[in-house]
Design a protein around this motif. Structure first.
Motif, PDB file in Angstrom:
ATOM      1  N   ASP A 310       0.857  -1.182   0.000  1.00 16.20           N
ATOM      2  CA  ASP A 310       0.000   0.000   0.000  1.00 16.20           C
ATOM      3  C   ASP A 310       0.896   1.235   0.000  1.00 16.20           C
ATOM      4  OD1 ASP A 310      -2.266   1.602  -0.023  1.00 16.20           O
ATOM      5  OD2 ASP A 310      -3.235   0.544   1.633  1.00 16.20           O
ATOM      6  N   SER A 382      -2.551  -7.376   9.101  1.00 17.75           N
ATOM      7  CA  SER A 382      -2.822  -6.537  10.265  1.00 17.75           C
ATOM      8  C   SER A 382      -1.782  -5.423  10.388  1.00 17.75           C
ATOM      9  CB  SER A 382      -2.839  -7.394  11.531  1.00 17.75           C
ATOM     10  OG  SER A 382      -3.019  -6.595  12.674  1.00 17.75           O
ATOM     11  N   ASP A 385      -2.426  -2.830   7.620  1.00 16.30           N
ATOM     12  CA  ASP A 385      -3.629  -2.057   7.926  1.00 16.30           C
ATOM     13  C   ASP A 385      -3.344  -1.008   9.001  1.00 16.30           C
ATOM     14  OD1 ASP A 385      -5.030  -3.542   6.088  1.00 16.30           O
ATOM     15  OD2 ASP A 385      -6.075  -4.778   7.564  1.00 16.30           O
ATOM     16  N   GLY A 386      -2.627  -1.403  10.025  1.00 12.91           N
ATOM     17  CA  GLY A 386      -2.294  -0.467  11.090  1.00 12.91           C
ATOM     18  C   GLY A 386      -1.387   0.646  10.614  1.00 12.91           C
ATOM     19  N   THR A 387      -0.408   0.284   9.789  1.00 10.46           N
ATOM     20  CA  THR A 387       0.510   1.278   9.242  1.00 10.46           C
ATOM     21  C   THR A 387      -0.227   2.317   8.409  1.00 10.46           C
ATOM     22  OG1 THR A 387       2.384  -0.253   9.244  1.00 10.46           O
ATOM     23  CG2 THR A 387       2.483   1.585   7.688  1.00 10.46           C
ATOM     24  N   MET A 388      -1.120   1.847   7.525  1.00  7.98           N
ATOM     25  CA  MET A 388      -1.834   2.776   6.662  1.00  7.98           C
ATOM     26  C   MET A 388      -2.872   3.585   7.439  1.00  7.98           C
ATOM     27  SD  MET A 388      -0.107   2.413   4.009  1.00  7.98           S
ATOM     28  CE  MET A 388      -1.006   3.720   3.151  1.00  7.98           C
ATOM     29  N   ALA A 389      -3.409   3.027   8.502  1.00  8.88           N
ATOM     30  CA  ALA A 389      -4.344   3.791   9.333  1.00  8.88           C
ATOM     31  C   ALA A 389      -3.648   5.003   9.950  1.00  8.88           C
ATOM     32  CB  ALA A 389      -4.936   2.902  10.421  1.00  8.88           C
ATOM     33  N   ARG A 390      -2.360   4.855  10.263  1.00  8.15           N
ATOM     34  CA  ARG A 390      -1.614   5.983  10.839  1.00  8.15           C
ATOM     35  C   ARG A 390      -1.280   7.049   9.799  1.00  8.15           C
ATOM     36  NH1 ARG A 390       0.590   1.674  13.883  1.00  8.15           N
ATOM     37  NH2 ARG A 390       2.183   1.323  12.286  1.00  8.15           N
ATOM     38  N   ALA A 392      -2.801   7.367   6.628  1.00  3.54           N
ATOM     39  CA  ALA A 392      -3.911   7.746   5.750  1.00  3.54           C
ATOM     40  C   ALA A 392      -4.471   9.140   6.035  1.00  3.54           C
ATOM     41  CB  ALA A 392      -5.014   6.696   5.816  1.00  3.54           C
ATOM     42  N   ARG A 408      -8.221  -0.914   0.657  1.00  2.00           N
ATOM     43  CA  ARG A 408      -8.220   0.478   1.123  1.00  2.00           C
ATOM     44  C   ARG A 408      -8.312   1.421  -0.075  1.00  2.00           C
ATOM     45  NH1 ARG A 408      -5.383   5.014   2.194  1.00  2.00           N
ATOM     46  NH2 ARG A 408      -3.655   4.308   0.888  1.00  2.00           N
ATOM     47  N   ASP A 410      -8.440   4.858  -2.138  1.00  2.00           N
ATOM     48  CA  ASP A 410      -7.853   6.172  -1.960  1.00  2.00           C
ATOM     49  C   ASP A 410      -8.046   6.939  -3.253  1.00  2.00           C
ATOM     50  OD1 ASP A 410      -6.554   8.305  -0.781  1.00  2.00           O
ATOM     51  OD2 ASP A 410      -4.701   7.226  -0.343  1.00  2.00           O
TER      52      ASP A 410
END
Length: 443
Positions: A310, A382, A385-390, A392, A408, A410
């Motif tokens: 991502d 996981s 997902d966590g990395t991109m949540a930070r 994004a 995800r 974008d």
């Protein structure tokens, strides 16, 4: 029945299963399957394939042979046109233009070929990436920050349209298709059978500096990098890389720079990091061969592995970005995972051509999570997902080449470009013969 020079399989035929996943780089493969596969031998096969798809009520998916993390070419109820045999290359010294098939691999095929003519084209970093998807997605190639998108150097291309017509596309011929092709990636509504690319004189000198820092210094080093990157001249490919060295179980942060004919002076800013004296290792302004860079990229992008990827073009202050980025460089889920924070400052400082690729900032973040077994998938997913949540919340949009909209979504184009793209698509492919994106971009 339509006769093809190449190979054709319908679902249930012997060899169909292997043909559906042939040359898909990512070993983490979806369950989607086409209705038939055509491994076209020539443009006539592609034309006949598009017309057969219309007669059968199928849509058309295309495979050039790149990395395609989301396996864009695997779509239900489609004719998959595999361009594996489109590997021709020819160079014309009169105009320094090279003609290439979409399945030509940039680092393994095109670069050695051009080297014999003392020319260069900024291919993708991973040498096995095919040129078709790379160019259609815009092309973040070597020193994109200084030389621009690879798609900017497309002189013209041959396209088989949704109606099965072969046309030449350029700034002056079928300019609407040419505009759409440069940046719409797997959303493009045609099959490119040949690209003609403007080449540049081959570099005379490659000089490299890199500093390897322990992960605990990531906050300090990233804080410095986000400012210092703007002082590095356009001749330099520059990135901060998170990775785990072979034989180690601890991630490191590498500030890496390769100068194309800029010499040692172009790399001077890398020695100004306040943490430079605490680096685990340093290489300062040493000559390097492009073959060695390619070999390093091959090791970093191993075949027969399971990839999650991502990315985001980032905006925001250093105070906002550093806390969001630090875990992506200091806490990696597998030994082969790597992350990249690249600088595009020189690229964004100039007026870019009008083309579909229209979302970018001067800072690009990408994460490549690499596992070896299905048992690692949940942990890898996981972590990403966590990395991109930070990151994004700081995203202005994404690069299609490292995206998966089914996971995800974008922004893939500017609002104006997206409107233009939709208008051209409606005119050129009113029946929706080409299925568009897997998942929907945010617009």
């Amino acid at each position: 029945m339509t006769a093809f020079t190449g190979a054709f399989w319908r679902s249930g035929d012997a060899g169909f299963a292997a043909a559906t996943t042939s040359r898909i780089f990512n070993r983490r493969r979806p369950s989607r399957r086409p209705a038939a596969v055509l491994r076209a031998a020539d443009t006539a096969d592609v034309v006949a394939g598009v017309k057969l798809a219309a007669a059968e009520g199928w849509k058309v998916a295309v495979r050039s042979g790149g990395h395609s993390w989301a396996a864009w070419s695997l779509r239900e109820d489609t004719l998959l046109i595999d361009l594996a045999r489109f590997t021709g290359m020819s160079y014309d010294p009169a105009d320094a233009v090279v003609a290439v098939g979409p399945a030509v691999r940039g680092g393994l095929d095109l670069d050695p070929y051009l080297a014999r003519h003392d020319r260069f084209f900024a291919v993708g970093h991973a040498p096995t990436v095919g040129l078709g998807g790379f160019l259609l997605q815009g092309g973040i190639g070597w020193n994109c920050r200084g030389w621009g998108w690879a798609a900017e150097s497309i002189e013209s291309m041959d396209v088989v349209t949704a109606t099965g017509e072969q046309v030449r596309c350029s700034e002056t011929e079928n300019a609407d298709l040419f505009w759409a092709a440069r940046g719409s990636g797997p959303g493009f509504f045609g099959v490119v059978t040949e690209f003609r690319l403007r080449t540049r004189p081959r570099f005379r000198q490659l000089t490299r500096s890199n500093h390897v820092y322990p992960a605990e210094l990531a906050p300090e080093v990233l804080d410095w990098y986000l400012t210092a990157r703007r002082d590095v001249p356009p001749s330099v490919e520059l990135a901060a890389v998170g990775c785990t060295p072979p034989g180690s179980d601890r991630p490191v942060l590498v500030i890496d720079a390769v100068s194309f004919d800029g010499g040692p002076a172009s790399l001077a800013a890398l020695g100004d990091c306040p943490a430079a004296g605490r680096a685990l290792a340093a290489t300062v302004a040493r000559p390097v061969d492009f073959a060695d860079l390619n070999a390093e990229q091959l090791r970093g992008n191993p075949d027969h592995h399971r990839y999650f990827a991502d990315n985001a073009f980032l905006t925001g202050s250093t105070a906002e970005l550093v806390p969001a980025l630090v875990p992506a460089f200091s806490e990696l889920p597998t030994a082969k995972t790597f992350t990249v924070l690249g600088d595009f400052t020189p690229l964004m400082a100039r007026q870019l051509p009008d083309m579909a690729i229209s979302v970018s900032t001067d800072l690009y973040f990408a994460a490549y999570v690499i596992g070896e077994t299905p048992a690692e998938d949940a942990r890898c997913r996981s972590w990403l997902d966590g990395t991109m949540a930070r990151v994004a919340p700081h995203s202005a949009g994404c690069y299609l080449g490292d995206s998966d909209f089914t996971v995800r979504p974008d922004r893939a184009m500017s609002d104006a470009a997206w409107s233009t793209f939709q208008r051209i698509r409606a005119a050129r492919d009113p029946e929706g013969r080409f299925p568009g994106y897997l998942g929907d971009p945010v617009q």
